[in-house]
Write an enzyme that holds these catalytic residues in place. Sequence first.
Site, PDB file in Angstrom:
ATOM      1  N   LYS A 155      -5.124   9.826  -5.500  1.00 23.27           N
ATOM      2  CA  LYS A 155      -3.837  10.457  -5.220  1.00 23.27           C
ATOM      3  C   LYS A 155      -2.764   9.387  -5.109  1.00 23.27           C
ATOM      4  O   LYS A 155      -2.745   8.598  -4.167  1.00 23.27           O
ATOM      5  CB  LYS A 155      -3.865  11.258  -3.921  1.00 23.27           C
ATOM      6  CG  LYS A 155      -2.641  12.181  -3.788  1.00 23.27           C
ATOM      7  CD  LYS A 155      -2.257  12.470  -2.354  1.00 23.27           C
ATOM      8  CE  LYS A 155      -1.306  11.439  -1.801  1.00 23.27           C
ATOM      9  NZ  LYS A 155       0.028  11.439  -2.464  1.00 23.27           N
ATOM     10  N   GLU A 230      -6.204   0.358   5.106  1.00 24.59           N
ATOM     11  CA  GLU A 230      -5.309  -0.813   5.112  1.00 24.59           C
ATOM     12  C   GLU A 230      -3.967  -0.302   5.580  1.00 24.59           C
ATOM     13  O   GLU A 230      -3.292   0.437   4.858  1.00 24.59           O
ATOM     14  CB  GLU A 230      -5.245  -1.456   3.725  1.00 24.59           C
ATOM     15  CG  GLU A 230      -4.696  -2.868   3.755  1.00 24.59           C
ATOM     16  CD  GLU A 230      -3.197  -2.927   3.514  1.00 24.59           C
ATOM     17  OE1 GLU A 230      -2.444  -2.936   4.528  1.00 24.59           O
ATOM     18  OE2 GLU A 230      -2.782  -2.941   2.359  1.00 24.59           O
ATOM     19  N   CYS A 264       3.026  -4.694   3.402  1.00 22.32           N
ATOM     20  CA  CYS A 264       2.312  -4.816   4.678  1.00 22.32           C
ATOM     21  C   CYS A 264       2.020  -6.267   5.028  1.00 22.32           C
ATOM     22  O   CYS A 264       1.823  -6.590   6.197  1.00 22.32           O
ATOM     23  CB  CYS A 264       1.005  -4.037   4.625  1.00 22.32           C
ATOM     24  SG  CYS A 264       1.214  -2.256   4.430  1.00 22.32           S
ATOM     25  N   GLU A 356       7.077  -2.745  12.638  1.00 23.23           N
ATOM     26  CA  GLU A 356       7.089  -2.982  11.196  1.00 23.23           C
ATOM     27  C   GLU A 356       8.317  -2.301  10.592  1.00 23.23           C
ATOM     28  O   GLU A 356       8.454  -1.078  10.661  1.00 23.23           O
ATOM     29  CB  GLU A 356       5.822  -2.443  10.547  1.00 23.23           C
ATOM     30  CG  GLU A 356       5.732  -2.761   9.069  1.00 23.23           C
ATOM     31  CD  GLU A 356       4.441  -2.283   8.439  1.00 23.23           C
ATOM     32  OE1 GLU A 356       3.945  -2.971   7.533  1.00 23.23           O
ATOM     33  OE2 GLU A 356       3.938  -1.222   8.847  1.00 23.23           O
TER      34      GLU A 356
END
Length: 454
Positions: A155, A230, A264, A356
Amino acid sequence: MTTQIGIINPATEEQVASVAMHDVEEVDRAIERAASATTSWRRVTPADRARLLRRFAEVVDAHVEELAQLEVANSGHTISNARWEASNVRDVLAYYSGAPERHSGRQIPVAGGVDLTFYEPLGVVGIIVPWNFPMPIAGWGLGPALAAGNTVVLKPASLTPLTAIRLAEIGLEAGLPEGVFQVVPGDGATIGQRFVTHEAVRKVCFTGSNAAGRKIMEGCAAQVKRVTLELGGKSANIVFADADLEKAAKSAPYAVFDNAGQDCCARSRLLVQESAYERFMELFEPAVKAVRVLDPANEASEMGPLITAAQRESVRSYVDESEVAFRGSAPEGPGYWMAPTVLEAPDRTGRAYREEIFGPVVSVVRFKDEDDAIAIANESPYGLSGSIWSRDVGRALRVARGVETGALSVNSNSSVRYSTPFGGFKQSGIGRELGPDALLGFSEEKNVFISTEE
């Protein structure tokens, strides 16, 4: 019922394509096709599976420029980055084409017989790919999963499905059997949740937000389903006073502003030893202002736009409440542009320092010594990546062992190589991707004892 969504170029805000979004029934059919294909795919000999993966890599190589141009239009990645990303898919497939014939078990000495171990494929693997690196992260799951004998339903992110759709077509062109690799664009909550709940899906690989990752992990627990996650990062770039400050300062912008900071692994916390702080900042400012933020199709571009207007507003909210040390520049007009931005973080309590941001923003903080640098680096709940700059090899190794993160570079800002393991500590995820052992995450180890007694 299938619906269509428009795909927007983030550099121009223009629609570049329309893509059909799958519903639950269509996803179920894709999973069923993948489950049906597992029986024949796992019986393909290792040599033939290797040959098909090599052929897949060759056909991807023939389409690198096409895939790169698609990514520029869909994701706003610079053309140089997009070419690297398409080439990374090729290289990952080529690397794992060597794995099927080497994915061997062991003969373990035991009394009364012979003991053998085998690696068996899991079955259907559901891979959920984020919008920030659509091609490489697809390849990181796809390559080892297929090499281990699994089938894959992938996906892509709804914002960036174009290259994944094309990769599935290329896989068929390369000779992959029907049902072995399928792409199902659609809503994340719908399709991702179906990967979690469908009993035929034996593993879910997810790259994305911590909130979504936790939900996937909780759902997979109901079936004791395998999962690789992750997730987020707030990585530290640690610069000691004895480092090559010119090299460290020149490299630092690309450690955080690459892909407009939507990474990331971005070193979004810059830790500088206090005795070198002023000199480093003198070198860092012109390096930041030299970053070329241009139309991503321009060969000279080093940074493109953010993915959406909403993402840009989110990033700006962090900057608006912070102390800005200096900025680079960015185009005006259409597109979700934002200039590279450097913040000073004297007390380390601000939201921009702790959370973040996922944009072209870096927070700079001072540290005293090795112990202080390690303590500051480990303040974050994340632990994905990071860098250490020092001429003292012993110091670099001590700090590398002390920092709680999954991938570190010394005198470099490189995070990912397809031939080495990648993954995070703490809330940055669970499991490892890439490297020589990646197939273990897509296999079950089976033990067989054969009696030799009369």
